[in-house]
Motif scaffolding. Structure first.
Motif, PDB file in Angstrom:
ATOM      1  N   ALA A   1       0.826  -1.219   0.000  1.00 53.82           N
ATOM      2  CA  ALA A   1       0.000   0.000   0.000  1.00 53.82           C
ATOM      3  C   ALA A   1       0.849   1.252   0.000  1.00 53.82           C
ATOM      4  N   THR A   2       2.146   1.087   0.188  1.00 54.17           N
ATOM      5  CA  THR A   2       3.118   2.168   0.062  1.00 54.17           C
ATOM      6  C   THR A   2       3.013   2.841  -1.301  1.00 54.17           C
ATOM      7  N   LYS A   3       2.596   2.075  -2.293  1.00 52.16           N
ATOM      8  CA  LYS A   3       2.666   2.504  -3.681  1.00 52.16           C
ATOM      9  C   LYS A   3       1.407   3.277  -4.090  1.00 52.16           C
ATOM     10  N   TYR A   4       0.659   2.786  -5.055  1.00 51.83           N
ATOM     11  CA  TYR A   4      -0.465   3.558  -5.604  1.00 51.83           C
ATOM     12  C   TYR A   4      -1.553   3.861  -4.591  1.00 51.83           C
ATOM     13  N   LEU A   5      -1.835   2.939  -3.683  1.00 47.81           N
ATOM     14  CA  LEU A   5      -2.932   3.170  -2.747  1.00 47.81           C
ATOM     15  C   LEU A   5      -2.680   4.402  -1.888  1.00 47.81           C
ATOM     16  N   ASN A   6      -1.445   4.561  -1.439  1.00 51.02           N
ATOM     17  CA  ASN A   6      -1.107   5.776  -0.689  1.00 51.02           C
ATOM     18  C   ASN A   6      -0.866   6.936  -1.655  1.00 51.02           C
ATOM     19  N   GLY A   7       0.044   6.732  -2.583  1.00 53.17           N
ATOM     20  CA  GLY A   7       0.232   7.678  -3.672  1.00 53.17           C
ATOM     21  C   GLY A   7       1.047   8.915  -3.380  1.00 53.17           C
ATOM     22  N   HIS A   8       1.532   9.070  -2.151  1.00 53.76           N
ATOM     23  CA  HIS A   8       2.225  10.316  -1.805  1.00 53.76           C
ATOM     24  C   HIS A   8       3.616  10.093  -1.203  1.00 53.76           C
ATOM     25  N   GLY A   9       4.093   8.862  -1.241  1.00 52.89           N
ATOM     26  CA  GLY A   9       5.459   8.580  -0.843  1.00 52.89           C
ATOM     27  C   GLY A   9       5.786   8.817   0.617  1.00 52.89           C
ATOM     28  N   ASP A  10       4.769   8.759   1.495  1.00 51.61           N
ATOM     29  CA  ASP A  10       5.049   9.044   2.908  1.00 51.61           C
ATOM     30  C   ASP A  10       4.542   7.961   3.863  1.00 51.61           C
ATOM     31  N   VAL A  11       4.255   6.768   3.346  1.00 53.28           N
ATOM     32  CA  VAL A  11       3.750   5.672   4.172  1.00 53.28           C
ATOM     33  C   VAL A  11       4.405   4.369   3.728  1.00 53.28           C
ATOM     34  N   ILE A  12       4.752   3.519   4.698  1.00 56.62           N
ATOM     35  CA  ILE A  12       5.105   2.118   4.421  1.00 56.62           C
ATOM     36  C   ILE A  12       3.961   1.287   4.981  1.00 56.62           C
ATOM     37  N   ALA A  13       3.315   0.478   4.134  1.00 55.05           N
ATOM     38  CA  ALA A  13       2.148  -0.284   4.594  1.00 55.05           C
ATOM     39  C   ALA A  13       1.843  -1.418   3.630  1.00 55.05           C
ATOM     40  N   GLY A  14       1.101  -2.405   4.121  1.00 54.88           N
ATOM     41  CA  GLY A  14       0.651  -3.522   3.301  1.00 54.88           C
ATOM     42  C   GLY A  14      -0.798  -3.839   3.588  1.00 54.88           C
ATOM     43  N   LEU A  15      -1.491  -4.394   2.607  1.00 52.86           N
ATOM     44  CA  LEU A  15      -2.894  -4.766   2.766  1.00 52.86           C
ATOM     45  C   LEU A  15      -3.121  -6.152   2.181  1.00 52.86           C
ATOM     46  N   LEU A  16      -3.997  -6.904   2.822  1.00 49.58           N
ATOM     47  CA  LEU A  16      -4.346  -8.251   2.374  1.00 49.58           C
ATOM     48  C   LEU A  16      -5.859  -8.383   2.391  1.00 49.58           C
ATOM     49  N   VAL A  17      -6.428  -8.915   1.312  1.00 47.35           N
ATOM     50  CA  VAL A  17      -7.866  -9.147   1.226  1.00 47.35           C
ATOM     51  C   VAL A  17      -8.102 -10.604   0.848  1.00 47.35           C
ATOM     52  N   GLY A  18      -9.106 -11.211   1.471  1.00 52.66           N
ATOM     53  CA  GLY A  18      -9.474 -12.579   1.150  1.00 52.66           C
ATOM     54  C   GLY A  18     -10.947 -12.687   0.823  1.00 52.66           C
ATOM     55  N   LYS A  19     -11.315 -13.783   0.190  1.00 52.68           N
ATOM     56  CA  LYS A  19     -12.717 -13.944  -0.207  1.00 52.68           C
ATOM     57  C   LYS A  19     -13.547 -14.658   0.853  1.00 52.68           C
TER      58      LYS A  19
ATOM     59  N   LEU B   1      14.538  16.189 -13.160  1.00 54.53           N
ATOM     60  CA  LEU B   1      13.159  16.182 -12.680  1.00 54.53           C
ATOM     61  C   LEU B   1      12.750  14.789 -12.242  1.00 54.53           C
ATOM     62  N   VAL B   2      13.040  13.821 -13.074  1.00 49.66           N
ATOM     63  CA  VAL B   2      12.747  12.420 -12.735  1.00 49.66           C
ATOM     64  C   VAL B   2      13.708  11.979 -11.643  1.00 49.66           C
ATOM     65  N   LYS B   3      13.148  11.421 -10.578  1.00 50.84           N
ATOM     66  CA  LYS B   3      13.967  11.089  -9.415  1.00 50.84           C
ATOM     67  C   LYS B   3      14.481   9.656  -9.474  1.00 50.84           C
ATOM     68  N   LEU B   4      15.752   9.500  -9.135  1.00 45.54           N
ATOM     69  CA  LEU B   4      16.387   8.184  -9.066  1.00 45.54           C
ATOM     70  C   LEU B   4      16.034   7.571  -7.717  1.00 45.54           C
ATOM     71  N   ALA B   5      15.055   6.705  -7.712  1.00 49.06           N
ATOM     72  CA  ALA B   5      14.566   6.133  -6.457  1.00 49.06           C
ATOM     73  C   ALA B   5      13.783   4.860  -6.738  1.00 49.06           C
ATOM     74  N   VAL B   6      13.843   3.927  -5.788  1.00 46.62           N
ATOM     75  CA  VAL B   6      12.979   2.757  -5.867  1.00 46.62           C
ATOM     76  C   VAL B   6      11.585   3.176  -5.391  1.00 46.62           C
ATOM     77  N   SER B   7      10.674   2.237  -5.387  1.00 54.93           N
ATOM     78  CA  SER B   7       9.254   2.454  -5.119  1.00 54.93           C
ATOM     79  C   SER B   7       8.568   2.927  -6.395  1.00 54.93           C
ATOM     80  N   LEU B   8       7.277   3.153  -6.285  1.00 52.61           N
ATOM     81  CA  LEU B   8       6.458   3.501  -7.447  1.00 52.61           C
ATOM     82  C   LEU B   8       5.122   4.030  -6.959  1.00 52.61           C
ATOM     83  N   GLY B   9       4.354   4.600  -7.883  1.00 51.81           N
ATOM     84  CA  GLY B   9       3.011   5.044  -7.556  1.00 51.81           C
ATOM     85  C   GLY B   9       2.921   6.402  -6.904  1.00 51.81           C
ATOM     86  N   ASP B  10       4.025   7.118  -6.805  1.00 55.60           N
ATOM     87  CA  ASP B  10       4.005   8.443  -6.193  1.00 55.60           C
ATOM     88  C   ASP B  10       3.613   9.501  -7.219  1.00 55.60           C
TER      89      ASP B  10
END
Length: 396
Positions: free
Chosen positions: A208-226, A333-342
């Motif tokens: 959830a660090t990535k697109y779900l947060n979208g602002h590069g300021d959280v480390i998190a994970g999410l799990l969903v089951g049926k 302008l493009v930043k050299l960094a890992v992660s995505l979705g920011d």
């Protein structure tokens, strides 16, 4: 408990799991920044610990802010229950621990995140839980990787960082024939673009660090089951005892980020499409990998299970490691960094960064070469992104 609604996904991302009437009329979800909760009596505490009465006990076991997030992600992924973790890898670890035991076997998509690969190696070394990496191009290929000890199939699609796709329906077909569980890492797409549970998966997870947060300021994970009961079992065993839970503040930030996910994903995707067309024609690039390329060998799969192409592009630069690093070092302008979705456009060199822990022989099989670069397209104006890329290309 908030009333359930049949909202469209875009509406659910703003409202699901929250009723302002239950929180003194607060429009925004309140931040319950507390570690523990006060019982009305010793008897109430006993009932809650015994599971005879619902209510808060201790924030590792549940928190009102976190609960809204868990209900919201479950709705977004069309699942029965959700769990929030302190990182994406905590979510990966929890579900793999839940579905495996010593001496089991896991079938995995050929390319997986470097730390997921590292976790699988730890499980193999300590508990003899082996794994097989396969490209999963056909049901027959998936079937060949299944053994008597196989307990689950673990999939990334699109695959990190090669952007290969896996047909989720085909995976689920094989899993059903063998009684296996299917786990899908949906980080690259977000539930706005792809919902693996609707194609037969049992679990879907996110960094959830990535697109779900979208602002590069959280480390998190999410799990969903049926299955709601199974998700509750993971909560009361693996999550409770391993302890990789999200903080209330990070959950609050995630809830804020998710509200704008549809708008952001549309912009990420439209920017990426423009940039893909630019990169595909560039003389200093050998190949470009993007799911919604109509020349992509798996384009039909993308159209079937993805709403848009998303915001990630990978490409191979002419040359090798030296040229790739010189190009990266020339970016501004493009930043050299890992992660995505920011919101910011980011680029990284998988072979020496996110996948550096994967042995070279395995990297080569995955297609993670020294000339491969992964680009997370941000929300900036496309003219500015392309101008920065062009000046970096001119430097090599």
């Amino acid at each position: 408990m908030p009333k359930k609604h049949n909202w469209h996904k875009e509406t659910a991302m703003i409202h699901e799991g929250y009723d302002s009437k239950e929180h003194q009329g607060s429009l925004a979800v309140p931040l319950y920044q507390t570690a523990t909760y006060v019982f009305d009596s010793a008897e109430q505490g006993e009932r809650r610990f015994a599971g005879e009465e619902s209510g808060n006990i201790y924030s590792r076991l549940g928190n009102p802010t976190v609960r809204v997030l868990e209900e919201r992600i479950a709705k977004m992924e069309e699942g029965a229950g959700g769990l929030a973790f302190a990182s994406g890898m905590a979510a990966v670890s929890a579900v793999l621990v839940h579905v495996t035991k010593a001496n089991d076997h896991v079938v995995c998509s050929r390319g997986i995140y470097g730390c997921t690969f590292g976790l699988l190696k730890i499980m193999e070394e300590k508990y003899n839980i082996t794994h097989t990496l396969t490209s999963m191009r056909t049901e027959e290929e998936i079937e060949k990787a299944v053994t008597d000890e196989t307990t689950c199939i673990y999939v990334e699609t699109p695959i990190n960082p090669t952007m290969e796709l896996v047909d989720l329906q085909a995976v689920s077909n094989v899993a059903k024939r063998h009684g296996l569980r299917v786990i899908v890492d949906n980080t690259f797409c977000s539930p706005y673009i792809q919902t693996p549970l609707t194609f037969g998966a049992d679990f879907v997870l996110h960094s959830a660090t990535k697109y779900l947060n979208g602002h590069g300021d959280v480390i998190a994970g999410l799990l969903v089951g049926k299955d709601q009961e199974e998700m509750q079992k993971i909560r009361s065993t693996v999550q409770k005892d391993f302890g990789g839970v999200i903080s209330p503040f990070d959950a609050w930030l995630l809830l804020r980020g998710i509200k704008t996910l549809p708008v952001r994903m549309d912009r990420h995707s439209s920017n990426a499409r423009i940039l893909f067309d630019y990169l595909k024609k560039h003389p200093k690039i050998e190949e470009v990998f993007y799911p919604f390329d109509d020349q992509h060998p798996q384009y039909e799969i993308a159209e079937k299970q993805m709403k848009t192409g998303g915001g990630l592009i990978s490409f191979t630069i002419k040359g090798g490691k030296e040229e790739a690093q010189k190009f990266l070092n020339s970016l501004s302008l493009v930043k050299l960094a890992v992660s995505l979705g920011d919101a910011e456009t980011l680029m990284q060199h998988p072979a020496t960064m996110t996948h550096s822990g994967v042995p070279k022989a395995e990297r080569d099989k995955m297609g993670v070469t020294d000339s491969l670069l992964r680009l997370s397209v941000g929300l900036e104006h496309m003219d500015d992104i392309m101008a920065d890329l062009e000046q970096a290309f001119n430097a090599i």
